[in-house]
Scaffold this motif. Structure first.
Motif, mmCIF file in Angstrom:
data_model
loop_
_atom_site.group_PDB
_atom_site.id
_atom_site.type_symbol
_atom_site.label_atom_id
_atom_site.label_comp_id
_atom_site.label_asym_id
_atom_site.label_seq_id
_atom_site.Cartn_x
_atom_site.Cartn_y
_atom_site.Cartn_z
ATOM 1 N N SER A 1 17.464 -22.951 10.967
ATOM 2 C CA SER A 1 17.188 -22.823 12.402
ATOM 3 C C SER A 1 18.459 -22.850 13.236
ATOM 4 O O SER A 1 18.434 -22.468 14.416
ATOM 5 C CB SER A 1 16.255 -23.955 12.855
ATOM 6 O OG SER A 1 16.921 -25.212 12.822
ATOM 7 N N ARG A 2 19.579 -23.278 12.640
ATOM 8 C CA ARG A 2 20.830 -23.395 13.392
ATOM 9 C C ARG A 2 21.876 -22.353 12.996
ATOM 10 O O ARG A 2 22.955 -22.305 13.590
ATOM 11 C CB ARG A 2 21.398 -24.815 13.210
ATOM 12 C CG ARG A 2 20.556 -25.875 13.910
ATOM 13 C CD ARG A 2 21.135 -27.266 13.766
ATOM 14 N NE ARG A 2 20.871 -27.836 12.451
ATOM 15 C CZ ARG A 2 21.153 -29.100 12.109
ATOM 16 N NH1 ARG A 2 21.734 -29.903 13.001
ATOM 17 N NH2 ARG A 2 20.877 -29.551 10.902
ATOM 18 N N ILE A 3 21.535 -21.516 12.024
ATOM 19 C CA ILE A 3 22.447 -20.450 11.611
ATOM 20 C C ILE A 3 22.705 -19.507 12.789
ATOM 21 O O ILE A 3 21.789 -19.151 13.528
ATOM 22 C CB ILE A 3 21.845 -19.667 10.431
ATOM 23 C CG1 ILE A 3 21.848 -20.528 9.169
ATOM 24 C CG2 ILE A 3 22.588 -18.366 10.200
ATOM 25 C CD1 ILE A 3 23.208 -20.744 8.568
ATOM 26 N N THR A 4 23.964 -19.093 12.966
ATOM 27 C CA THR A 4 24.319 -18.157 14.030
ATOM 28 C C THR A 4 24.990 -16.925 13.440
ATOM 29 O O THR A 4 25.275 -16.860 12.247
ATOM 30 C CB THR A 4 25.293 -18.812 15.031
ATOM 31 O OG1 THR A 4 26.534 -19.086 14.364
ATOM 32 C CG2 THR A 4 24.722 -20.088 15.606
ATOM 33 N N PRO B 1 26.613 -28.293 -0.822
ATOM 34 C CA PRO B 1 26.561 -29.648 -1.372
ATOM 35 C C PRO B 1 26.477 -30.729 -0.308
ATOM 36 O O PRO B 1 26.084 -31.855 -0.613
ATOM 37 C CB PRO B 1 27.881 -29.759 -2.158
ATOM 38 C CG PRO B 1 28.803 -28.794 -1.488
ATOM 39 C CD PRO B 1 27.906 -27.645 -1.085
ATOM 40 N N PHE B 2 26.801 -30.394 0.938
ATOM 41 C CA PHE B 2 26.671 -31.367 2.026
ATOM 42 C C PHE B 2 25.215 -31.718 2.302
ATOM 43 O O PHE B 2 24.926 -32.702 2.980
ATOM 44 C CB PHE B 2 27.345 -30.857 3.307
ATOM 45 C CG PHE B 2 27.176 -29.387 3.559
ATOM 46 C CD1 PHE B 2 25.970 -28.869 3.997
ATOM 47 C CD2 PHE B 2 28.233 -28.519 3.352
ATOM 48 C CE1 PHE B 2 25.806 -27.519 4.225
ATOM 49 C CE2 PHE B 2 28.088 -27.152 3.588
ATOM 50 C CZ PHE B 2 26.876 -26.652 4.026
ATOM 51 N N LEU C 1 36.385 -36.783 12.031
ATOM 52 C CA LEU C 1 36.405 -35.813 13.120
ATOM 53 C C LEU C 1 35.915 -34.473 12.585
ATOM 54 O O LEU C 1 36.103 -34.162 11.402
ATOM 55 C CB LEU C 1 37.825 -35.658 13.679
ATOM 56 C CG LEU C 1 38.521 -36.946 14.146
ATOM 57 C CD1 LEU C 1 39.973 -36.657 14.494
ATOM 58 C CD2 LEU C 1 37.792 -37.551 15.336
ATOM 59 N N THR C 2 35.284 -33.681 13.440
ATOM 60 C CA THR C 2 34.773 -32.385 13.009
ATOM 61 C C THR C 2 35.273 -31.283 13.927
ATOM 62 O O THR C 2 35.609 -31.518 15.093
ATOM 63 C CB THR C 2 33.232 -32.355 13.000
ATOM 64 O OG1 THR C 2 32.741 -32.620 14.317
ATOM 65 C CG2 THR C 2 32.680 -33.375 12.017
ATOM 66 N N TRP D 1 27.481 -29.335 12.426
ATOM 67 C CA TRP D 1 26.227 -30.007 12.087
ATOM 68 C C TRP D 1 25.993 -30.077 10.570
ATOM 69 O O TRP D 1 25.265 -30.947 10.089
ATOM 70 C CB TRP D 1 25.041 -29.297 12.745
ATOM 71 C CG TRP D 1 25.002 -27.808 12.582
ATOM 72 C CD1 TRP D 1 25.439 -26.869 13.481
ATOM 73 C CD2 TRP D 1 24.485 -27.062 11.459
ATOM 74 N NE1 TRP D 1 25.237 -25.593 12.984
ATOM 75 C CE2 TRP D 1 24.648 -25.687 11.754
ATOM 76 C CE3 TRP D 1 23.905 -27.418 10.250
ATOM 77 C CZ2 TRP D 1 24.263 -24.675 10.880
ATOM 78 C CZ3 TRP D 1 23.516 -26.417 9.364
ATOM 79 C CH2 TRP D 1 23.693 -25.062 9.693
ATOM 80 N N CYS D 2 26.624 -29.183 9.814
ATOM 81 C CA CYS D 2 26.333 -29.145 8.371
ATOM 82 C C CYS D 2 26.838 -30.389 7.634
ATOM 83 O O CYS D 2 26.394 -30.659 6.507
ATOM 84 C CB CYS D 2 26.905 -27.884 7.739
ATOM 85 S SG CYS D 2 28.704 -27.848 7.575
ATOM 86 N N TRP D 3 27.718 -31.160 8.256
ATOM 87 C CA TRP D 3 28.259 -32.365 7.626
ATOM 88 C C TRP D 3 27.464 -33.620 7.980
ATOM 89 O O TRP D 3 27.884 -34.747 7.687
ATOM 90 C CB TRP D 3 29.711 -32.560 8.046
ATOM 91 C CG TRP D 3 30.590 -31.392 7.768
ATOM 92 C CD1 TRP D 3 31.088 -30.504 8.682
ATOM 93 C CD2 TRP D 3 31.100 -30.976 6.496
ATOM 94 N NE1 TRP D 3 31.869 -29.559 8.064
ATOM 95 C CE2 TRP D 3 31.894 -29.825 6.721
ATOM 96 C CE3 TRP D 3 30.952 -31.470 5.192
ATOM 97 C CZ2 TRP D 3 32.543 -29.153 5.675
ATOM 98 C CZ3 TRP D 3 31.601 -30.800 4.150
ATOM 99 C CH2 TRP D 3 32.385 -29.666 4.394
ATOM 100 N N GLU D 4 26.307 -33.463 8.587
ATOM 101 C CA GLU D 4 25.586 -34.590 9.176
ATOM 102 C C GLU D 4 25.157 -35.655 8.180
ATOM 103 O O GLU D 4 24.960 -36.814 8.547
ATOM 104 C CB GLU D 4 24.365 -34.080 9.947
ATOM 105 C CG GLU D 4 23.351 -33.322 9.098
ATOM 106 C CD GLU D 4 22.318 -32.598 9.942
ATOM 107 O OE1 GLU D 4 22.275 -32.842 11.162
ATOM 108 O OE2 GLU D 4 21.561 -31.767 9.384
#
Length: 238
Positions: A159-162, A222-223, A32-33, A15-18
């Protein structure tokens, strides 16, 4: 048109590349991710999550491409793209390290973390799941990752950190000049990074020279903070 494969860093996911991906796709490129094993917080206790599984995950995505890929790794993702390049150099056109751990043969991430005295990573690690994973102090996430980011992006990311499986931190890479070493490497350094300090970044790319080093005056993410500039480098400079 090129095929890009993006690999995220610790505590994050694809998700960090969104914000970056649409800019590349708009120019007609295939993107692709990879979601590395363990980003599901319920599985971070899985002791079988190691560098081998990280590498397998990257290779499984690369195999979907019909041509050699531009393989991009952020932060911890650097070790995964390096080891994938060693296994299948014929599938990779170039390696892009985005303020990432770019290690030499026989090195482990912990070797670098221990020498990066100004990094905020080590002092804010919290062992969890009986030592099989790490969390970070929640009140330090902005300082570590997102100091230059917009508030909305900070909130979405935090909120998405795991939790992060811990085994990969101490695993040593196995790289050769004949395989990994023949692939062009590029480094994108971030001057305001407090997770991997710029001094540490410079030490790595001086020890393992790259075809070119690019500079962004921003934090570890930076993303989000410089996503347009990051995409511009990926599209037109490499």
């Amino acid at each position: 048109m090129a095929t890009y494969v993006f690999v995220h860093g610790a505590w994050h996911g694809s998700w960090c590349w969104e914000k970056v991906i649409p800019l590349l796709e708009k120019q007609g490129h295939l993107v692709l991710t990879v979601d590395l094993p363990g980003i599901d917080s319920e599985k971070t206790h899985d002791v079988s999550i190691n560098l081998q599984r990280y590498t397998d995950s990257v290779i499984s995505v690369i195999d979907k491409a019909n041509e050699p890929v531009i393989l991009v790794g952020h932060s911890m993702g650097g070790i995964a793209i390096s080891q994938a390049a060693e296994r299948h150099p014929e599938k990779i056109k170039s390696l892009i390290y985005v303020t990432a751990y770019m290690l030499k043969d026989g090195e482990a991430m912990l070797d670098i973390i221990r020498t990066d005295k100004e990094s905020l990573i080590a002092p804010n690690l919290i062992p969890c799941n009986e030592g099989t994973a790490f969390n970070l102090k929640s009140d330090k996430l902005i300082d570590i990752f997102y100091e230059s980011c917009d508030q909305k992006d900070i909130e979405n990311a935090a909120s998405r950190i795991t939790s992060q499986p811990s085994a990969v931190f101490s695993e040593r890479l196995s790289l050769t000049d004949e395989r990994y070493g023949k692939i062009p490497r590029y480094y994108i350094e971030c001057l305001q990074d407090r997770a991997i300090t710029n001094e540490c970044q410079q030490d790595m790319y001086h020890a393992l020279p790259c075809k070119k080093v690019f500079t962004l005056n921003t934090d570890h993410s930076p993303f989000y903070s410089k996503y347009e500039e990051l995409a511009e480098i990926l599209l037109h400079e490499i």
